[in-house]
Write a protein that holds these residues in place. Structure first.
Motif, short mmCIF file in Angstrom:
data_model
loop_
_atom_site.label_atom_id
_atom_site.label_comp_id
_atom_site.label_asym_id
_atom_site.label_seq_id
_atom_site.Cartn_x
_atom_site.Cartn_y
_atom_site.Cartn_z
N ARG A 174 0.82 -1.22 0.00
CA ARG A 174 0.00 0.00 0.00
C ARG A 174 0.85 1.26 0.00
NH1 ARG A 174 -4.66 2.33 0.17
NH2 ARG A 174 -4.75 2.78 2.41
N GLU A 175 2.16 1.13 0.17
CA GLU A 175 3.02 2.31 0.22
C GLU A 175 2.89 3.15 -1.05
OE1 GLU A 175 4.77 -0.88 2.84
OE2 GLU A 175 4.05 -0.80 0.76
N LEU A 176 2.82 2.48 -2.19
CA LEU A 176 2.73 3.21 -3.46
C LEU A 176 1.42 3.98 -3.59
CD1 LEU A 176 4.29 0.83 -6.15
CD2 LEU A 176 5.04 3.14 -5.54
N ASP A 177 0.36 3.48 -2.98
CA ASP A 177 -0.91 4.21 -3.03
C ASP A 177 -0.77 5.59 -2.41
OD1 ASP A 177 -2.06 1.99 -4.19
OD2 ASP A 177 -2.93 1.23 -2.32
N TYR A 178 -0.11 5.65 -1.26
CA TYR A 178 0.10 6.93 -0.58
C TYR A 178 1.03 7.83 -1.38
CZ TYR A 178 -2.12 4.90 3.57
OH TYR A 178 -3.01 4.33 4.46
N ILE A 179 2.06 7.23 -1.98
CA ILE A 179 3.00 8.02 -2.79
C ILE A 179 2.30 8.57 -4.03
CG2 ILE A 179 5.10 7.90 -4.19
CD1 ILE A 179 6.14 5.82 -2.18
N HIS A 180 1.52 7.75 -4.70
CA HIS A 180 0.78 8.22 -5.89
C HIS A 180 -0.18 9.34 -5.53
CE1 HIS A 180 1.52 4.15 -8.07
NE2 HIS A 180 2.47 5.03 -8.33
N GLU A 181 -0.81 9.23 -4.37
CA GLU A 181 -1.71 10.29 -3.93
C GLU A 181 -0.96 11.60 -3.74
OE1 GLU A 181 -3.77 11.30 0.30
OE2 GLU A 181 -4.33 9.36 -0.55
N ALA A 182 0.26 11.50 -3.16
CA ALA A 182 1.07 12.71 -2.96
C ALA A 182 1.44 13.36 -4.30
CB ALA A 182 2.33 12.37 -2.16
N PHE A 183 1.80 12.55 -5.30
CA PHE A 183 2.13 13.10 -6.61
C PHE A 183 0.89 13.69 -7.27
CE2 PHE A 183 6.11 10.85 -6.19
CZ PHE A 183 7.00 11.57 -6.99
N HIS A 184 -0.22 13.00 -7.14
CA HIS A 184 -1.46 13.48 -7.76
C HIS A 184 -1.86 14.84 -7.18
CE1 HIS A 184 -5.38 13.34 -9.65
NE2 HIS A 184 -5.96 13.56 -8.48
N GLN A 185 -1.65 15.01 -5.88
CA GLN A 185 -2.03 16.27 -5.22
C GLN A 185 -0.90 17.30 -5.23
OE1 GLN A 185 -3.19 14.96 -1.31
NE2 GLN A 185 -5.16 14.14 -1.99
N ASN A 186 0.25 16.90 -5.80
CA ASN A 186 1.44 17.77 -5.86
C ASN A 186 1.97 18.13 -4.47
OD1 ASN A 186 3.40 18.97 -7.50
ND2 ASN A 186 2.45 21.00 -7.31
N TRP A 187 1.79 17.23 -3.51
CA TRP A 187 2.37 17.42 -2.18
C TRP A 187 3.75 16.77 -2.14
CZ3 TRP A 187 1.13 20.72 1.40
CH2 TRP A 187 -0.20 21.16 1.54
N VAL A 188 4.68 17.35 -2.89
CA VAL A 188 6.05 16.85 -2.93
C VAL A 188 6.90 17.85 -2.15
CG1 VAL A 188 7.91 16.00 -4.40
CG2 VAL A 188 5.54 15.85 -5.17
N ALA A 189 6.76 17.78 -0.83
CA ALA A 189 7.34 18.80 0.04
C ALA A 189 7.52 18.21 1.44
CB ALA A 189 6.40 20.01 0.11
#
Length: 377
Positions: free
Chosen positions: A15-30
């Motif tokens: 499930r780790e990738l699900d959370y990472i994909h969500e961060a990229f989708h929302q542009n929360w790369v910070a």
């Protein structure tokens, strides 16, 4: 060459990738965002609602901030468990403070309450009150929390609880990481769960957490421009890394169970030998058994086992070399009876990962039993 069997390697749950994909989708790369908040909340729920967690870049940064928040400054004294990884002691020197090292006791291998009492009594007679005690839950085994706390309270010295190796462990049903004025967690790649790199500071109130986050984000003052009235640090965990942590928290209990099964596996392997497999002293202790460790009968026997494993491409490692024996720390005071020195001489950490296969265990067992058989030839 046979595939490498690692001491403790990362183990993803899916499930780790699900959370990472969500961060990229929302542009929360910070170094902030929904995953950071969610990860902190998951940790707080795990540790107990009365504690507050700040997600940080590493366990070392959490230790450093704990000392800062306790007011440790240049010339102050800080007591530290000697048998530990150097990251437990390094932040003392970051602050220009003076470490005092304390030996282990034989049951848990952690800070010895009697040696701690001796250190504090001696320092008190010299007119010195240490600013903190850094006690470690070594290899996931809880330290003697009641006894250490009793001594610390007697001398009015706060405890910084290094629980980097002990997420999921508990003492008398209280979670490791919640006994001290501050607790420290690590999510390095070899820990029971990982965020690739990362850590957390466990605080007893929300004000301490806010203060830690302020310092961890460069101590920027509340102003429309960039203004700084004190030194800050770039210590906050990224939203991407926190996403890995969220996925890992979902499988923490499974990882603990599998690590404990590895400990039982080694007890079975060594059941008919005189080699000791480290285990809880009594029912007050619950260890996550982050690493399963053994005590051999001599340095030579330890090396014989280590070399036999190495020849089979199986990683093992001597126990932590005590800090008072390290070249960088050998000039500082040490209190104890050489228990940690003996443990270092004869102790060995064995592969303990939650992702070891039946085939891996068969290779490990075959190698260990072969060494044991040679002892009786």
């Amino acid at each position: 060459m046979k595939p490498r069997i690692w001491l403790s390697s990362p183990h993803m749950g899916g499930r780790e990738l699900d959370y990472i994909h969500e961060a990229f989708h929302q542009n929360w790369v910070a170094p902030l965002g929904p995953n950071v908040t969610r990860f902190e909340e998951m940790l707080e729920e795990r540790l107990g609602a009365t504690h507050h967690v700040a997600a940080l870049a590493s366990g070392t940064s959490a230790l450093h901030l704990a000392l800062i928040l306790l007011g440790v400054q240049s010339g102050d004294y800080v007591i530290c468990q000697s048998m530990t990884f150097s990251a437990s002691a390094n932040p003392i020197l970051y602050q220009g403070a003076i470490p005092v090292f304390v030996d282990s006791e034989k049951e848990t291998w952690n800070m010895c309450p009697q040696a701690l009492e001796e250190a504090l009594s001696t320092l008190t007679q010299q007119g010195i009150r240490p600013k903190a005690i850094i006690a470690v839950h070594l290899y996931g085994m809880p330290f003697k929390a009641d006894e250490i706390q009793r001594v610390a309270n007697k001398y009015h010295v706060p405890i910084v609880e290094d629980s980097a190796e002990a997420l999921g462990s508990n003492y008398k049903n209280q979670a490791c990481g919640t006994f001290g004025e501050f607790g420290v967690l690590s999510f390095n790649g070899n820990k029971i769960i990982t965020t690739s790199s990362g850590g957390a500071l466990v605080c007893i109130d929300d004000e301490a957490k806010k203060r830690a986050i302020f310092l961890a984000t460069q101590a920027r003052d509340n102003a429309p421009h960039y203004q700084h009235s004190q030194i800050g640090y770039n210590y906050r965990l990224s939203n991407i890394s926190a996403g890995i942590g969220c996925g890992q928290m979902e499988i923490l209990d499974s990882h603990i169970q599998k690590r404990r099964e590895m400990n039982n596996f080694y007890r079975s392997v060594f059941s008919n030998s005189d080699i000791y497999v480290h285990a809880e002293p009594n029912e007050d202790y619950f260890s996550n058994h982050w690493l399963s460790c053994i005590l051999t009968n001599s340095f030579e026997e330890r090396e014989m086992i280590r070399q036999a494993l190495l020849e089979e491409n199986i990683e093992s490692r001597p126990l932590w070399k005590p800090m008072h024996l390290q070249p960088v720390f050998e000039q500082y005071q040490y209190f104890g009876n050489q228990v940690s020195e003996h443990l270092f001489d004869v102790g060995l950490c064995l592969p303990s990962g939650s992702n070891l296969s039946d085939e891996d265990r068969e290779r490990i067992a075959t190698t260990l039993k072969s060494v044991l058989a040679k002892k009786h030839v």
